[in-house]
Design a protein around this motif. Structure first.
Motif, short mmCIF file in Angstrom:
data_model
loop_
_atom_site.label_atom_id
_atom_site.label_comp_id
_atom_site.label_asym_id
_atom_site.label_seq_id
_atom_site.Cartn_x
_atom_site.Cartn_y
_atom_site.Cartn_z
N SER A 250 0.84 -1.20 0.00
CA SER A 250 0.00 0.00 0.00
C SER A 250 0.87 1.25 0.00
O SER A 250 0.61 2.22 -0.74
CB SER A 250 -0.92 0.00 1.22
N ILE A 254 1.22 4.16 -2.95
CA ILE A 254 1.06 5.60 -2.70
C ILE A 254 2.26 6.37 -3.25
O ILE A 254 2.12 7.42 -3.90
CB ILE A 254 0.90 5.87 -1.19
N TYR A 257 2.24 6.30 -7.10
CA TYR A 257 1.17 7.16 -7.60
C TYR A 257 1.59 8.62 -7.51
O TYR A 257 1.33 9.42 -8.44
CB TYR A 257 -0.11 6.92 -6.79
N LYS A 258 2.28 9.01 -6.43
CA LYS A 258 2.73 10.40 -6.29
C LYS A 258 3.77 10.74 -7.36
O LYS A 258 3.73 11.81 -7.97
CB LYS A 258 3.31 10.62 -4.89
N VAL A 271 2.07 12.98 0.64
CA VAL A 271 1.94 11.61 1.17
C VAL A 271 1.40 11.64 2.59
O VAL A 271 0.55 10.84 2.98
CB VAL A 271 3.29 10.90 1.12
N ASN A 274 -2.33 11.83 3.00
CA ASN A 274 -3.14 10.73 2.48
C ASN A 274 -3.42 9.74 3.62
O ASN A 274 -2.50 9.19 4.22
CB ASN A 274 -2.38 10.02 1.36
N TRP A 276 -4.35 6.74 3.58
CA TRP A 276 -3.83 5.41 3.31
C TRP A 276 -2.38 5.26 3.74
O TRP A 276 -1.91 4.15 4.01
CB TRP A 276 -3.97 5.09 1.82
N PHE A 277 -1.66 6.38 3.79
CA PHE A 277 -0.27 6.33 4.26
C PHE A 277 -0.23 5.84 5.71
O PHE A 277 0.60 4.99 6.08
CB PHE A 277 0.37 7.72 4.14
N SER A 280 -1.23 2.17 5.97
CA SER A 280 -0.11 1.32 5.54
C SER A 280 0.96 1.24 6.62
O SER A 280 1.50 0.16 6.91
CB SER A 280 0.50 1.86 4.25
#
Length: 318
Positions: A250, A254, A257-258, A271, A274, A276-277, A280
């Motif tokens: 994950s 990220i 994607y960045k 980051v 986010n 999701w960071f 993860s």
């Protein structure tokens, strides 16, 4: 020696003389060679005085007295360690278990070749709300979880071959699950016999509703120990690796994607902004901790010392 009778007890002074006389009658009628071991689990009444008196008048009687109340499992553990009979039979001291069941239980071990025979109190004289219904729920859960098909795990009246009691370790409050412990130790011929249940004649029950809560917790414990007790890394390590990989993948996604957003000159969310960071990161931390838990469990298994879980203050006839 044919039979060792083990009777754990707590404050059962009124029942002991009658129980002793009943057992003696059954044993003499069947001409058994036997020893009768009372394990006093820290009684505060005259139970131990009665046991000492019985041991003087009857050489078959032996006694073990704990310094305090350590629990039924510890009492059985002490009795199993000292049992000399080819067949070991356990029963409660409150006269709710009938000694008249002893010959048939003995025959099932000796003649039918069972490793363990558990009593089944099919008709009970306990409260429906406080004991019967919770017992049925508990026994159903125990059957489903353990795979041992018994109707009454809680019955104290059980018979064992000597090799069974010498190869199982009863601890905590695991006396309810001795058949499961036996199965896990490789003794698969486990039988069940319908036995007579009698209403309590003296005193009061020592068990409350909390025993069923503890029973379900012990059931989870014994399931875990039977599956992963000797290999904790297989559970914690596997879960840890899975969580770490999920978290790492994950986080990598990220980051990629960045970088992609930056390469096409599109605005990208930081980051750290986010969510999701953080998910993860948490997954990777938990994965690492689970892996370490499994690793430490393996180390503990290899370095533990087997200290006794109870202390005996007095013995009689031993």
């Amino acid at each position: 020696m044919n039979i060792t009778l083990l009777i754990p007890l707590l404050n059962e002074a009124e029942s002991l003389p009658e129980l002793h006389a009943w057992i003696t009658k059954v044993m003499q009628q069947n001409n058994y060679s036997y020893e009768l071991v009372f394990i006093d689990d820290g009684s505060t009444d005259d139970s131990w005085k009665i046991i000492e008196t019985l041991s003087v008048t009857d050489t078959h009687v032996k006694g073990i007295r704990f310094q305090k109340n350590f629990g039924k499992s510890q009492a059985l553990h002490a009795g199993f360690a000292m049992a000399k009979g080819d067949v070991v039979i356990t029963m409660d001291a409150d006269l709710q278990d009938s000694p008249d069941e002893i010959p048939s239980l003995y025959q099932m071990i000796v003649n039918d070749g069972y490793d363990l025979v558990s009593g089944w109190k099919k008709k009970r004289y306990d409260s429906v709300v406080s004991k019967n219904l919770p017992s049925k729920l508990f026994n159903w859960a125990a059957r489903k979880t353990s795979g041992v098909q018994l109707n009454d795990f809680n019955c104290g009246l059980k018979a064992y071959s000597n090799k069974v009691v010498k190869n199982i370790d009863v601890y905590g409050e695991m006396h309810r699950y001795i058949p499961v412990l036996a199965k896990n130790a490789g003794f698969n011929k486990i039988g069940e016999k319908v036995v007579q249940h009698q209403a309590r004649k003296y005193g009061v029950s020592k068990f409350g509703m909390n025993r069923f809560v503890n029973g379900f917790l012990d059931l989870i414990t014994i399931w875990f120990l039977s599956k992963f007790g000797k290999r904790p890394m297989h559970l914690f390590g596997a879960l840890g690796v899975i969580m770490f990989i999920v978290g790492f993948c994950s986080a990598a996604f990220i980051g990629i994607y960045k970088l992609y957003k930056l390469s096409v000159h599109e605005p990208a969310v930081l980051v750290a902004n986010n969510p999701w960071f953080y998910i993860s990161l948490t997954a990777m931390i938990l994965g690492t901790q689970l892996f370490l838990a499994g690793f430490l469990g393996e180390i503990i298994l290899r370095t533990k010392n087997n200290e006794p879980r109870y202390k005996i203050s007095t013995k009689s006839n031993l």
